[in-house]
Design a protein around this motif. Sequence first.
Motif, PDB file in Angstrom:
ATOM      1  N   ARG A   8      60.418 120.047 119.764  1.00 38.40           N
ATOM      2  CA  ARG A   8      61.704 120.477 118.744  1.00 38.40           C
ATOM      3  C   ARG A   8      61.145 120.277 117.248  1.00 38.40           C
ATOM      4  N   ARG A   9      60.355 119.268 117.099  1.00 41.68           N
ATOM      5  CA  ARG A   9      60.041 118.934 115.631  1.00 41.68           C
ATOM      6  C   ARG A   9      58.792 120.019 115.224  1.00 41.68           C
ATOM      7  N   LYS A  10      58.072 120.387 116.172  1.00 38.96           N
ATOM      8  CA  LYS A  10      56.948 121.449 115.801  1.00 38.96           C
ATOM      9  C   LYS A  10      57.836 122.846 115.730  1.00 38.96           C
ATOM     10  N   ALA A  11      58.635 123.274 116.465  1.00 41.40           N
ATOM     11  CA  ALA A  11      59.673 124.484 116.331  1.00 41.40           C
ATOM     12  C   ALA A  11      60.135 124.551 115.315  1.00 41.40           C
ATOM     13  N   MET A  12      60.756 123.342 114.618  1.00 40.91           N
ATOM     14  CA  MET A  12      61.337 123.102 113.278  1.00 40.91           C
ATOM     15  C   MET A  12      60.641 123.347 112.203  1.00 40.91           C
ATOM     16  N   LEU A  13      59.200 122.932 112.197  1.00 43.72           N
ATOM     17  CA  LEU A  13      58.106 123.027 111.299  1.00 43.72           C
ATOM     18  C   LEU A  13      57.732 124.385 111.014  1.00 43.72           C
ATOM     19  N   THR A  14      57.636 124.957 112.276  1.00 38.88           N
ATOM     20  CA  THR A  14      57.058 126.387 112.300  1.00 38.88           C
ATOM     21  C   THR A  14      58.363 127.195 111.571  1.00 38.88           C
ATOM     22  N   SER A  15      59.370 126.901 111.784  1.00 37.22           N
ATOM     23  CA  SER A  15      60.640 127.717 111.248  1.00 37.22           C
ATOM     24  C   SER A  15      60.457 127.448 109.782  1.00 37.22           C
ATOM     25  N   LYS A  16      60.223 126.437 109.207  1.00 35.10           N
ATOM     26  CA  LYS A  16      60.259 125.968 107.751  1.00 35.10           C
ATOM     27  C   LYS A  16      59.008 126.637 107.127  1.00 35.10           C
ATOM     28  N   GLU A  17      58.037 126.589 107.908  1.00 38.19           N
ATOM     29  CA  GLU A  17      56.708 127.196 107.478  1.00 38.19           C
ATOM     30  C   GLU A  17      56.731 128.802 107.227  1.00 38.19           C
ATOM     31  N   ASP A  18      57.395 129.310 108.281  1.00 39.00           N
ATOM     32  CA  ASP A  18      57.565 130.673 108.356  1.00 39.00           C
ATOM     33  C   ASP A  18      58.698 131.143 107.179  1.00 39.00           C
ATOM     34  N   ASN A  19      59.585 130.369 107.011  1.00 41.41           N
ATOM     35  CA  ASN A  19      60.591 131.006 105.760  1.00 41.41           C
ATOM     36  C   ASN A  19      59.724 130.563 104.601  1.00 41.41           C
ATOM     37  N   ALA A  20      58.985 129.647 104.260  1.00 42.64           N
ATOM     38  CA  ALA A  20      58.191 129.296 103.124  1.00 42.64           C
ATOM     39  C   ALA A  20      57.320 130.480 103.036  1.00 42.64           C
ATOM     40  N   LEU A  21      56.727 130.984 104.057  1.00 38.07           N
ATOM     41  CA  LEU A  21      55.815 132.124 103.830  1.00 38.07           C
ATOM     42  C   LEU A  21      56.417 133.466 103.523  1.00 38.07           C
ATOM     43  N   LEU A  22      57.692 133.741 104.184  1.00 35.98           N
ATOM     44  CA  LEU A  22      58.448 134.933 103.783  1.00 35.98           C
ATOM     45  C   LEU A  22      58.803 134.910 102.500  1.00 35.98           C
ATOM     46  N   ASP A  23      59.261 133.667 101.850  1.00 36.72           N
ATOM     47  CA  ASP A  23      59.586 133.667 100.511  1.00 36.72           C
ATOM     48  C   ASP A  23      58.501 133.750  99.369  1.00 36.72           C
ATOM     49  N   SER A  24      57.277 133.108  99.828  1.00 34.38           N
ATOM     50  CA  SER A  24      56.231 133.435  98.988  1.00 34.38           C
ATOM     51  C   SER A  24      55.811 135.099  99.004  1.00 34.38           C
ATOM     52  N   ALA A  25      55.706 135.812 100.085  1.00 39.36           N
ATOM     53  CA  ALA A  25      55.371 136.912 100.195  1.00 39.36           C
ATOM     54  C   ALA A  25      56.547 137.759  99.319  1.00 39.36           C
ATOM     55  N   ARG A  26      58.022 137.363  99.573  1.00 40.26           N
ATOM     56  CA  ARG A  26      58.901 138.436  98.749  1.00 40.26           C
ATOM     57  C   ARG A  26      58.511 138.093  97.484  1.00 40.26           C
ATOM     58  N   ILE A  27      58.163 137.048  96.928  1.00 45.61           N
ATOM     59  CA  ILE A  27      58.117 136.897  95.350  1.00 45.61           C
ATOM     60  C   ILE A  27      56.676 137.494  94.857  1.00 45.61           C
TER      61      ILE A  27
END
Length: 91
Positions: A14-33
């Motif tokens: 669960r922690r690993k899934a949560m981390l990848t979700s946070k990492e995915d969101n950070a990656l998407l945000d940085s790509a958008r910017i």
Amino acid sequence: MKNRRRHISAISKRRKAMLTSKEDNALLDSARIASSKAVRSSMALGITIKVIRDHEIIAVNPDRSIKVIRKIAKPSIDVSSLRKGMILERK
């Protein structure tokens, strides 16, 4: 002892899934910017930008005028028969 290992394993998954979700969101945000900064910089430098919108390749000039370069054919894939994990091959 065996149940405890399973419980710990489930928590770590669960922690690993949560981390990848946070990492995915950070990656998407940085790509958008980054993409918005690239568009803004290109417009400021007078560079034409090409985008795909509604099955068309469009050139957006620095003065915001739009020119359709080419139309893209819509795919003839029946998506109702597609399932998650299928391997698609190009004919």
